[in-house]
Design a protein around this motif. Structure first.
Motif, short mmCIF file in Angstrom:
data_model
loop_
_atom_site.label_atom_id
_atom_site.label_comp_id
_atom_site.label_asym_id
_atom_site.label_seq_id
_atom_site.Cartn_x
_atom_site.Cartn_y
_atom_site.Cartn_z
N ILE A 277 41.89 40.57 10.10
CA ILE A 277 41.40 40.60 8.73
C ILE A 277 41.00 39.19 8.32
O ILE A 277 41.75 38.24 8.47
CB ILE A 277 42.49 41.12 7.77
N GLN A 278 39.79 39.05 7.80
CA GLN A 278 39.31 37.75 7.35
C GLN A 278 38.28 37.96 6.25
O GLN A 278 38.00 39.09 5.84
CB GLN A 278 38.69 36.98 8.52
N LEU A 279 37.74 36.85 5.75
CA LEU A 279 36.72 36.94 4.73
C LEU A 279 35.54 37.76 5.26
O LEU A 279 34.99 37.46 6.31
CB LEU A 279 36.25 35.53 4.34
N GLY A 280 35.17 38.81 4.56
CA GLY A 280 34.07 39.66 5.00
C GLY A 280 34.53 40.97 5.62
O GLY A 280 33.72 41.88 5.81
N THR A 281 35.83 41.09 5.95
CA THR A 281 36.33 42.35 6.50
C THR A 281 36.18 43.47 5.49
O THR A 281 35.77 44.59 5.82
CB THR A 281 37.81 42.21 6.91
N TYR A 282 36.51 43.17 4.24
CA TYR A 282 36.37 44.14 3.16
C TYR A 282 35.40 43.60 2.11
O TYR A 282 35.26 42.39 1.94
CB TYR A 282 37.72 44.43 2.52
N VAL A 283 34.75 44.52 1.42
CA VAL A 283 33.79 44.14 0.39
C VAL A 283 34.54 43.90 -0.92
O VAL A 283 35.37 44.71 -1.34
CB VAL A 283 32.74 45.26 0.18
N ARG A 284 34.26 42.79 -1.55
CA ARG A 284 34.91 42.49 -2.82
C ARG A 284 34.44 43.48 -3.88
O ARG A 284 33.23 43.67 -4.07
CB ARG A 284 34.58 41.07 -3.27
N PRO A 285 35.34 44.12 -4.60
CA PRO A 285 34.95 45.08 -5.64
C PRO A 285 34.14 44.39 -6.73
O PRO A 285 34.35 43.22 -7.05
CB PRO A 285 36.30 45.57 -6.19
N ARG A 286 33.21 45.11 -7.30
CA ARG A 286 32.40 44.57 -8.39
C ARG A 286 33.24 44.50 -9.67
O ARG A 286 34.15 45.29 -9.86
CB ARG A 286 31.17 45.45 -8.63
N ASP A 287 32.88 43.54 -10.52
CA ASP A 287 33.62 43.41 -11.77
C ASP A 287 32.68 43.56 -12.96
O ASP A 287 31.60 44.13 -12.85
CB ASP A 287 34.38 42.08 -11.82
N HIS A 288 33.07 42.98 -14.10
CA HIS A 288 32.33 43.20 -15.35
C HIS A 288 31.01 42.44 -15.40
O HIS A 288 30.18 42.72 -16.27
CB HIS A 288 33.19 42.71 -16.52
N LEU A 289 30.79 41.48 -14.50
CA LEU A 289 29.62 40.61 -14.61
C LEU A 289 28.53 41.03 -13.63
O LEU A 289 28.66 40.81 -12.42
CB LEU A 289 30.03 39.16 -14.33
N PRO A 290 27.44 41.64 -14.11
CA PRO A 290 26.37 42.08 -13.20
C PRO A 290 25.73 40.92 -12.45
O PRO A 290 25.25 41.09 -11.33
CB PRO A 290 25.36 42.73 -14.16
N GLU A 291 25.71 39.74 -13.08
CA GLU A 291 25.05 38.58 -12.45
C GLU A 291 25.99 37.79 -11.56
O GLU A 291 25.69 36.64 -11.21
CB GLU A 291 24.51 37.64 -13.55
#
Length: 465
Positions: A277-291
């Protein structure tokens, strides 16, 4: 309503104390904590010295009494036949042993504890620790930093031996986990486990790390890996309170998924990925900021690039404010930063004395920066604005009046309808996410080599997105 915003960004080296949380939002206050810690270390060394002195005296007593009792007990009657020895025995037991008892009961820690009590009111609290941890995660996301790079102190443009231990990484992961942020929980628990497996000593147990890691991986939707991690947990701690139940639950879910996905041929147990497991293994969930992605790319220096053809149209000028008398002898240094929209930078807009004076006046007023909630109209703090700020007006001193006059001379605008001068001090991972400043019409940035800038924009109060 005042509609001209004045923003002064400043990295503060020292700041006054305020007895409240949110210390992490101000580098200035955290700088003060370093001096507090230094004072406590000095106090601790004094305590150690006092304890060592006390122990040395007790040892001296012990050696003297050990020699004395060895002689006296070898021939008790002969020893006591001498009247001086008899007298000294009475004296020792009546007086000297009482003195030794008083010595042993002395508590050299009183001074250290008293010093701790005085400073404790200024210590960061759990909210500060959580805020600082989230700030590291924010930097991790923004600059695409792997947890191992962070743990080893390998940060862009920074050379330091500041490293995170197994327990530090575990606490980072636990902070994310408790906040429902399983994405970062996985990254930091995995790093904690990696360092522990490499032989680093730690207080936290491997079972505790696997417990948090396996459930976080499950929450990220990776059932095969969650099962593999939970099996490792059961193997090292068969009586674990949750592990057995979690394993059965995960296996049941995986079996259900396999049945739903089975089409023409039988599908056997899906193996867990062998990739670490490392950076990029999972996709970071989207949050309140579209930009979010664009915003972070700009922070990394990515985005629209200045071409050589466009750069050739950028110049440096001496700006006298359309022959303003106050700028004729000492015009402002104006530098084109961007062509469209036209952005200029004014160099050495403030003297070193003015900068230090403004910082001095702002120190006692720094408070957590707020935004106006559009639903309630109430000023409130927000996790997308991490800083402390103070407001200064001309009545606070002649320096503010001079700065305001200089702004008017450069821009040709009046500050009669301007907001007060705002001094901002950003904390660890400090930021102000993209937000609405309504009625934006004009932009100006003054820059001083001391890291000082004034940002003018026609705006109403900052609003929540």
């Amino acid at each position: 309503m005042r509609v001209l915003l004045c923003l002064v960004s400043w990295v503060l080296l020292c700041c006054c104390w305020i007895a409240q949380a949110e210390i992490f939002t101000s580098i200035g206050q955290m700088t003060d904590l370093l001096y507090t810690e230094k004072e406590l270390v000095r106090s601790l060394r004094e305590y150690i010295k006092a304890e060592e002195s006390k122990l040395a005296e007790v040892r001296s007593w012990a050696r003297k009494l050990d020699d004395l009792t060895r002689i006296s007990t070898s021939d008790p009657e002969g020893y006591l036949a001498h009247p001086v020895n008899a007298y000294k025995l009475m004296k020792r037991l009546n007086t000297e042993w009482s003195q030794l008892e008083s010595l042993v009961l002395q508590n050299p820690s009183d001074g250290f504890i008293s010093n701790m009590t005085v400073h404790r009111q200024y210590f960061p609290d759990a909210e500060d620790e959580t805020g600082a941890a989230k700030a590291l995660m924010r930097l991790q996301d923004t600059y695409h930093l792997d947890s191992e790079d962070f743990s080893k102190g390998r940060l862009p443009g920074m050379h330091s031996n500041a490293m995170l231990t197994v327990d530090d990484c575990f606490d980072m992961g636990k902070t994310a986990y408790n906040d429902g942020d399983y994405y970062h929980g996985v990254l930091w628990m995995q790093q904690s486990l990696k360092q522990l497996d490499a032989g680093e000593e730690a207080v936290v147990s491997k079972a505790a790390i696997l417990d948090y890691l396996s459930y976080s991986v499950y929450q990220m939707g990776d059932l095969p890996r969650a099962i593999e991690l939970t099996r490792r947990l059961v193997a090292i701690e068969p009586s674990h309170q949750r592990a057995g139940g979690n394993l059965r639950y995960f296996e049941k879910l995986l079996l259900k998924e396999q049945k739903e996905e089975r089409q023409e041929e039988e599908q056997t147990n899906q193996p867990a990925s062998e990739e670490p497991i490392q950076l990029g293994t999972y996709v970071r969930p989207r949050d309140h900021l579209p930009e979010r992605e664009i915003y972070e790319a700009l922070c990394r220096g990515e985005g629209v690039r200045m071409t050589e053809a466009r750069r050739s149209r950028l110049f440096c000028h001496y700006q006298d404010g359309s022959r303003n008398p106050r700028l004729l002898l000492k015009p402002m240094k104006e530098e084109d930063e961007w062509d469209s929209p036209h952005i200029v930078r004014y160099l050495e807009a403030l003297s070193d004395y003015e900068i230090e004076k403004i910082k001095e006046m702002a120190k006692p007023r720094l408070a957590r920066a707020t935004v106006r909630d559009p639903k309630t109209g109430v000023l409130t703090t927000a996790n997308y604005r991490v800083s402390k700020s103070a407001w200064l007006e001309e009545e606070d001193g002649p320096v503010i009046a001079r700065v305001n006059q200089r702004i008017q001379d450069i821009t040709g605008l009046t500050v009669d309808t301007a907001e007060l001068l705002q001094v901002a001090n950003y904390g660890v991972g400090g930021q102000y996410e993209p937000h609405f400043d309504f009625s934006r019409m004009f932009g100006l940035v003054l820059h001083n080599e001391g890291g000082f800038s004034i940002n003018h924009s026609r705006s109403c109060q900052d609003n929540l997105m």
